[in-house]
Design an enzyme around this catalytic site. Structure first.
Site, PDB file in Angstrom:
ATOM      1  N   LYS A   1     -27.471 -29.758  39.133  1.00 53.49           N
ATOM      2  CA  LYS A   1     -27.363 -28.334  40.343  1.00 53.49           C
ATOM      3  C   LYS A   1     -25.909 -28.555  41.501  1.00 53.49           C
ATOM      4  O   LYS A   1     -26.373 -29.243  42.084  1.00 53.49           O
ATOM      5  CB  LYS A   1     -28.442 -27.745  40.340  1.00 53.49           C
ATOM      6  CG  LYS A   1     -28.796 -26.403  41.429  1.00 53.49           C
ATOM      7  CD  LYS A   1     -29.729 -27.068  42.239  1.00 53.49           C
ATOM      8  CE  LYS A   1     -30.197 -25.488  43.001  1.00 53.49           C
ATOM      9  NZ  LYS A   1     -31.277 -25.717  44.068  1.00 53.49           N
TER      10      LYS A   1
ATOM     11  N   LYS B   1     -28.463 -32.965  42.466  1.00 52.18           N
ATOM     12  CA  LYS B   1     -28.657 -31.573  42.755  1.00 52.18           C
ATOM     13  C   LYS B   1     -28.219 -32.263  44.374  1.00 52.18           C
ATOM     14  O   LYS B   1     -28.311 -32.570  45.342  1.00 52.18           O
ATOM     15  CB  LYS B   1     -30.139 -31.037  43.573  1.00 52.18           C
ATOM     16  CG  LYS B   1     -30.005 -29.801  44.611  1.00 52.18           C
ATOM     17  CD  LYS B   1     -31.070 -29.749  44.704  1.00 52.18           C
ATOM     18  CE  LYS B   1     -31.501 -28.599  45.939  1.00 52.18           C
ATOM     19  NZ  LYS B   1     -33.022 -28.272  46.084  1.00 52.18           N
TER      20      LYS B   1
ATOM     21  N   GLU C   1     -28.522 -40.919  39.096  1.00 53.85           N
ATOM     22  CA  GLU C   1     -29.705 -39.579  40.154  1.00 53.85           C
ATOM     23  C   GLU C   1     -30.443 -39.246  38.201  1.00 53.85           C
ATOM     24  O   GLU C   1     -31.532 -39.370  38.193  1.00 53.85           O
ATOM     25  CB  GLU C   1     -29.719 -38.853  40.775  1.00 53.85           C
ATOM     26  CG  GLU C   1     -28.796 -38.986  41.723  1.00 53.85           C
ATOM     27  CD  GLU C   1     -30.339 -39.377  42.930  1.00 53.85           C
ATOM     28  OE1 GLU C   1     -31.472 -39.574  42.911  1.00 53.85           O
ATOM     29  OE2 GLU C   1     -29.728 -39.868  44.292  1.00 53.85           O
TER      30      GLU C   1
ATOM     31  N   SER D   1     -27.488 -19.310  42.612  1.00 56.75           N
ATOM     32  CA  SER D   1     -26.799 -17.883  43.576  1.00 56.75           C
ATOM     33  C   SER D   1     -25.437 -17.864  43.969  1.00 56.75           C
ATOM     34  O   SER D   1     -24.810 -16.402  43.620  1.00 56.75           O
ATOM     35  CB  SER D   1     -28.174 -18.114  44.868  1.00 56.75           C
ATOM     36  OG  SER D   1     -27.625 -19.314  45.805  1.00 56.75           O
TER      37      SER D   1
ATOM     38  N   ARG E   1     -28.864 -30.254  54.667  1.00 58.92           N
ATOM     39  CA  ARG E   1     -29.893 -31.224  53.890  1.00 58.92           C
ATOM     40  C   ARG E   1     -28.978 -32.424  53.324  1.00 58.92           C
ATOM     41  O   ARG E   1     -29.491 -32.785  52.177  1.00 58.92           O
ATOM     42  CB  ARG E   1     -30.694 -30.497  52.599  1.00 58.92           C
ATOM     43  CG  ARG E   1     -31.062 -28.855  52.623  1.00 58.92           C
ATOM     44  CD  ARG E   1     -31.756 -28.593  51.725  1.00 58.92           C
ATOM     45  NE  ARG E   1     -31.963 -27.371  51.682  1.00 58.92           N
ATOM     46  CZ  ARG E   1     -33.010 -26.360  52.217  1.00 58.92           C
ATOM     47  NH1 ARG E   1     -34.147 -27.411  53.397  1.00 58.92           N
ATOM     48  NH2 ARG E   1     -33.050 -25.054  52.247  1.00 58.92           N
TER      49      ARG E   1
ATOM     50  N   ARG F   1     -30.685 -18.749  50.519  1.00 58.36           N
ATOM     51  CA  ARG F   1     -31.074 -18.588  51.598  1.00 58.36           C
ATOM     52  C   ARG F   1     -31.296 -17.403  52.132  1.00 58.36           C
ATOM     53  O   ARG F   1     -32.530 -17.876  52.826  1.00 58.36           O
ATOM     54  CB  ARG F   1     -30.029 -19.355  52.767  1.00 58.36           C
ATOM     55  CG  ARG F   1     -30.081 -20.626  51.872  1.00 58.36           C
ATOM     56  CD  ARG F   1     -30.014 -22.600  53.075  1.00 58.36           C
ATOM     57  NE  ARG F   1     -30.402 -23.411  52.261  1.00 58.36           N
ATOM     58  CZ  ARG F   1     -28.965 -24.653  52.574  1.00 58.36           C
ATOM     59  NH1 ARG F   1     -28.659 -24.319  53.029  1.00 58.36           N
ATOM     60  NH2 ARG F   1     -29.261 -25.676  51.406  1.00 58.36           N
TER      61      ARG F   1
ATOM     62  N   TYR G   1     -29.381 -15.817  37.427  1.00 61.76           N
ATOM     63  CA  TYR G   1     -29.687 -14.637  37.782  1.00 61.76           C
ATOM     64  C   TYR G   1     -29.759 -13.866  37.336  1.00 61.76           C
ATOM     65  O   TYR G   1     -29.880 -12.570  37.309  1.00 61.76           O
ATOM     66  CB  TYR G   1     -29.138 -14.498  39.116  1.00 61.76           C
ATOM     67  CG  TYR G   1     -30.330 -15.719  40.242  1.00 61.76           C
ATOM     68  CD1 TYR G   1     -30.902 -15.467  40.843  1.00 61.76           C
ATOM     69  CD2 TYR G   1     -29.398 -16.937  40.684  1.00 61.76           C
ATOM     70  CE1 TYR G   1     -32.025 -17.009  41.579  1.00 61.76           C
ATOM     71  CE2 TYR G   1     -29.815 -17.815  41.181  1.00 61.76           C
ATOM     72  CZ  TYR G   1     -31.184 -17.823  41.674  1.00 61.76           C
ATOM     73  OH  TYR G   1     -31.391 -18.683  42.983  1.00 61.76           O
TER      74      TYR G   1
HETATM   75  C1  PBG Z   1     -35.116 -26.066  47.180  1.00 61.66           C
HETATM   76  C2  PBG Z   1     -33.698 -25.394  47.188  1.00 61.66           C
HETATM   77  C3  PBG Z   1     -32.693 -24.164  46.610  1.00 61.66           C
HETATM   78  C4  PBG Z   1     -31.917 -23.812  45.510  1.00 61.66           C
HETATM   79  C5  PBG Z   1     -33.538 -24.183  44.991  1.00 61.66           C
HETATM   80  N1  PBG Z   1     -34.372 -24.866  45.409  1.00 61.66           N
HETATM   81  C6  PBG Z   1     -31.656 -24.498  48.171  1.00 61.66           C
HETATM   82  C7  PBG Z   1     -31.770 -26.254  48.601  1.00 61.66           C
HETATM   83  O1  PBG Z   1     -30.881 -26.753  48.245  1.00 61.66           O
HETATM   84  O2  PBG Z   1     -31.078 -25.281  49.873  1.00 61.66           O
HETATM   85  C8  PBG Z   1     -30.799 -23.151  45.656  1.00 61.66           C
HETATM   86  C9  PBG Z   1     -29.999 -22.249  44.286  1.00 61.66           C
HETATM   87  C10 PBG Z   1     -29.567 -20.867  44.435  1.00 61.66           C
HETATM   88  O3  PBG Z   1     -28.727 -20.602  44.942  1.00 61.66           O
HETATM   89  O4  PBG Z   1     -29.644 -20.691  43.601  1.00 61.66           O
HETATM   90  N2  PBG Z   1     -36.316 -25.678  47.219  1.00 61.66           N
END
Ligand code: PBG
Length: 311
Positions: A233, A181, A218, A259, A202, A191, A298
């Protein structure tokens, strides 16, 4: 002829639809930056899961927004916390038609918006966070979740959660590890979807977009720790990583079309600059071609309908 020789054929059964459940709502609320996606009240979960089943989608991934947040993300571990209530609703509606996955991370539940608990200096504390994740995992398993989506990127989380579950007799609850990730700019609309409280970024726990080999590492670590599915991701900007992980993994590989990736297609399509249907189908085909067995998107409901029309 093209139909005969086509190499990959995406199918509705490999799609996972994210659902957002908000504790304070009594009617669905649209998410501005994710056109077509809504925050749901708890009472809307049943119909959403039934729609996914009707469409032939393989799974749903539940995220929840609690009324009250605190430094430890306490609501995540409470049996009557909104996410755990939503899991129970979804599982009841799903029967054996749809796999119910739950997000296992603290970012929706903490008042600082980070994915874990903080140490005295304000940094996310890896090992203290893993202990909270173990309790959260048990709460989700007791609520009936089929698959836990480990999205927090703490080291050692997969093995620790597997141990905690097995000790309580939840051997059949599966783990989807967000293995690779990346600290991505493409999470922006998410968000908004979870009313994120995050200040800063992060980068102490999510990966550097520059690192390809580390993504494969990972995923290998998470597989060795007991992950049943490993995920990469975001998806399209990281198809090299998806391909590497697919080549090395003995477990199914997922890709999360996040997203910001979805929003790009929606925004351009709304402007008439690209064809919405063709773009979503091409994005899906590309993720599957790169090696994804499962795609979190989505657009899952529309994709399922379009795939049926094209079959
Ligand atoms: C955090 C989480 C995130 C997403 C899924 N789980 C956001 C992040 O890491 O800031 C993002 C998914 C998306 O953007 O569609 N638990």
């Amino acid at each position: 002829m093209r139909r005969l020789v086509r190499e990959v054929r995406p199918h509705a059964a490999q799609l996972v639809l994210p659902l957002f459940v908000h504790e304070d709502l009594d009617a669905p609320r649209p998410i501005t930056s994710l056109p077509g996606v809504e925050q749901l009240p708890l009472s809307g979960v049943r119909a959403a899961v039934e729609a996914a089943a009707e469409a032939g989608i393989g799974g749903v991934m539940l995220f929840a927004i609690p009324s009250v947040r605190d430094a430890e993300g306490s609501a995540a571990c409470e049996s009557d916390g909104i996410l755990n209530l939503a899991i129970a609703e979804a599982v009841a509606a799903a029967g054996d038609q749809v796999v119910v996955m739950a997000d296992l991370c603290l970012d929706e539940f903490t008042d600082h918006g980070h994915c874990g608990v903080l140490d005295a200096r304000g940094n996310v504390h890896n090992d203290a966070t893993v202990l909270v994740y173990q309790r959260m995992a048990l709460a989700q398993a007791r609520a009936g979740a089929h698959v836990l989506g480990l999205s927090g990127m703490m080291d050692g989380q997969v093995a620790a959660i597997r141990d905690a579950l097995d000790e309580e007799g939840f051997e059949s609850v599966s783990l989807l590890a967000y293995a690779a990730k990346y600290a991505s700019a493409f999470y922006g609309p998410f968000r908004e979807a979870v009313d994120s409280q995050l200040q800063g970024d992060r980068r102490t726990y999510q990966m550097d977009p520059a690192n390809r080999r580390e993504g494969a590492l990972e995923a290998a670590l998470d597989e060795a720790e007991g992950a049943d599915i490993v995920m990469v991701k975001p998806a399209l900007p990281y198809l090299d990583v998806v391909a590497d992980v697919a080549a090395q993994s003995s477990v199914p590989v997922a890709a999360y079309h996040v997203s910001g990736e979805y929003a790009q297609i929606e925004a351009a399509a709304a402007n008439g600059w690209i064809d919405r249907r063709a773009s979503h189908l091409e994005a899906l085909t590309s993720m599957v071609r790169a090696g994804a067995d499962i795609v979190v998107t989505y657009a899952a409901l529309d994709l399922a309908a379009w795939l049926k029309e094209d079959a």
